[in-house]
Scaffold this active site. Structure first.
Site, short mmCIF file in Angstrom:
data_model
loop_
_atom_site.label_atom_id
_atom_site.label_comp_id
_atom_site.label_asym_id
_atom_site.label_seq_id
_atom_site.Cartn_x
_atom_site.Cartn_y
_atom_site.Cartn_z
N THR A 141 -35.34 -7.86 27.51
CA THR A 141 -36.29 -8.77 27.82
C THR A 141 -37.56 -8.43 26.90
O THR A 141 -37.91 -9.72 26.07
CB THR A 141 -36.76 -8.79 29.09
OG1 THR A 141 -35.74 -8.91 30.19
CG2 THR A 141 -37.63 -9.95 29.60
N ASP A 162 -30.77 -14.55 30.27
CA ASP A 162 -30.54 -13.06 30.66
C ASP A 162 -29.11 -13.14 31.54
O ASP A 162 -28.88 -14.34 32.04
CB ASP A 162 -31.73 -12.39 31.85
CG ASP A 162 -31.60 -10.96 31.79
OD1 ASP A 162 -30.74 -10.35 31.21
OD2 ASP A 162 -32.54 -10.61 32.61
N1 LIG Z 1 -38.70 0.36 23.27
C1 LIG Z 1 -39.36 0.29 24.48
N2 LIG Z 1 -40.62 1.06 24.15
C2 LIG Z 1 -41.84 1.17 25.16
N3 LIG Z 1 -41.54 0.39 26.44
C3 LIG Z 1 -40.05 -0.03 26.58
C4 LIG Z 1 -39.21 -0.29 25.61
N4 LIG Z 1 -38.04 -0.73 26.05
C5 LIG Z 1 -38.41 -0.97 27.52
N5 LIG Z 1 -39.84 -0.66 27.78
C6 LIG Z 1 -40.41 -0.78 29.20
O1 LIG Z 1 -39.36 -0.79 29.94
C7 LIG Z 1 -39.58 -1.89 30.98
C8 LIG Z 1 -38.28 -2.66 31.20
O2 LIG Z 1 -37.93 -3.42 30.05
P1 LIG Z 1 -37.13 -4.53 29.71
O3 LIG Z 1 -37.52 -5.57 31.02
O4 LIG Z 1 -37.50 -5.29 28.57
O5 LIG Z 1 -35.64 -4.31 30.04
P2 LIG Z 1 -34.45 -5.26 30.23
O6 LIG Z 1 -33.27 -4.60 29.27
O7 LIG Z 1 -34.66 -6.63 29.76
O8 LIG Z 1 -33.97 -4.89 31.66
P3 LIG Z 1 -32.83 -6.13 32.60
O9 LIG Z 1 -31.64 -6.08 31.90
O10 LIG Z 1 -33.05 -5.50 34.01
O11 LIG Z 1 -33.64 -7.56 32.38
C9 LIG Z 1 -40.81 -2.89 30.35
O12 LIG Z 1 -41.98 -2.70 31.12
C10 LIG Z 1 -41.10 -2.31 29.14
O13 LIG Z 1 -42.46 -2.21 28.96
#
Ligand SMILES: Nc1ncnc2c1ncn2[C@@H]1O[C@H](COP(=O)(O)OP(=O)(O)OP(=O)(O)O)[C@@H](O)[C@H]1O
Length: 364
Positions: free
Chosen positions: A85, A129
């Protein structure tokens, strides 16, 4: 063995009860949602780790910008909480475009998708998503929308039904999935850029913890951050969640500063061990080692021994144990690895009996 650790999350979503609310679960809970917006990196430079994906995406976006074009459709795959995300928001920010966020399960009918697509602005990023959970008719509509920027809306039923074509402005679809293998090839092929997000190294998670601590105004030492990173199962979301629990502990039981000792003690209170295993993970391992001599033992027997559903053991606990090399799934049943005995500080039966070390463990 090619085991898909991402089933961990889908099971957590599906399974009710305590297993779904684990401190080390990778799916976002309500608490996470409240703070995640504040912790999200805003551009590619701020995004930690995933070097290859970042470099490739940087090229894709810069080239599109230079051409004055809309960026290619992007498919992001990987376990929950790895930043899909966040990356989609970064893509929109880097392109100076607005973003619309929706998910596969929210799109039950092709009409739902048509309504979203036909209201997009030129260049807008549509983040979809869990794209693998979209309904079939919507998926088929998406093929044409991605390729020709057009949808056919069917009006009426039976022989009198007519297809009304609607032109769409160029847009960028960012699809996210925990299960790239479940996407039909025609859909996968329509993405111009596909990236697989890997689990993060402890060093990268340390940087995530430091960055989040700074944003949350929490004082943390290098060793405190390392302690949290080591227990975060390769996942930034879990690192951020553990940081918040450790911060609570540091405020209530100490002077608010997170040292290695404070982090370790706090996470012991929450039953997250040095390797990131929680109560459920350890219960499964302990049963396997103490009751069944390390296996092989059948899944159903193991589940009864820990008082959990078969699915909970298989889909919630096992994927991480397999990924960590603590448990193996064999045709004869579940088997503990030498690392499992070492992690729980136990001696395998043969080694205890004969002093021949751990050889022959798998012959049990
Ligand atoms: N590369 C990164 N650097 C810093 N913070 C990160 C990074 N990747 C993710 N985060 C932190 O982790 C949290 C979760 O990230 P995110 O919601 O983008 O994950 P996702 O893969 O979309 O999860 P889902 O599949 O459950 O939607 C966010 O708060 C984000 O700040």
């Amino acid at each position: 063995m090619n085991w898909d650790e991402t089933t961990d999350a889908t099971a957590s979503e599906r399974l009710a009860g305590p297993a779904a609310e684990r401190l080390v679960g990778s799916v976002a809970d309500r608490d996470d949602q409240a703070v995640e917006a504040a912790l999200r990196p805003r551009d590619l430079d701020e995004f930690i780790g995933q070097e290859k994906v970042r470099e490739q995406l940087d090229l894709v976006l810069k080239a599109a910008r230079a051409r004055g074009a809309t960026a290619d459709h992007v498919l992001l795959s990987g376990a929950p909480g790895l930043g899909k995300t966040t990356l989609s928001m970064i893509i929109a920010a880097e392109m100076g475009a607005p973003i619309r966020i929706t998910s596969g399960p929210a799109i039950q009918h092709a009409g739902d998708l048509a309504a979203i697509l036909s209201s997009l602005q030129e260049g807008e990023v549509l983040f979809l998503d869990e794209i693998h959970r979209m309904s079939r008719p919507a998926e088929e509509m998406l093929y044409m929308a991605m390729e020709d920027f057009r949808v056919d809306v069917i009006v009426g039923k039976g022989p009198g039904a007519t297809a009304i074509p609607i032109e769409l402005p160029p847009f960028t679809l960012v699809g996210a999935t925990t299960r790239a293998g479940l996407l039909p090839p025609p859909l996968r092929d329509r993405f111009g850029f596909t990236a697989h997000m890997e689990f993060y190294t402890p060093a990268e998670l340390e940087r995530v913890v430091h960055r989040s601590a700074r944003l949350l105004d929490v004082e943390i030492g290098a060793e405190g951050a390392a302690e949290i990173a080591g227990r975060s199962r390769g996942t930034p979301r879990i690192a951020n969640r553990l940081l918040r629990r450790v911060r609570d502990y540091a405020q209530v039981r100490a002077d608010g500063i997170i040292t290695r000792e404070i982090a370790a003690t706090a996470l012991a209170v929450y039953e997250v061990d040095a390797r990131g295993l929680d109560r459920l993970d350890r219960a499964v391992l302990e049963a396997l080692l103490k009751l069944f001599g390390g296996g092989p033992v059948g899944l159903s027997t193991l589940a009864v021994a820990v008082g959990e559903e078969r699915e909970t053991v298989e889909e919630v606990a096992e994927p991480f144990l397999v990924r960590e090399g603590l448990l193996a799934r064999t045709p004869r049943g579940r088997v503990a690895t030498p690392a499992a005995w070492a992690h729980l500080g136990l001696v395998p039966p043969q080694a205890a009996g004969t002093g021949t070390g751990q050889a022959g463990l798998f012959d049990a």
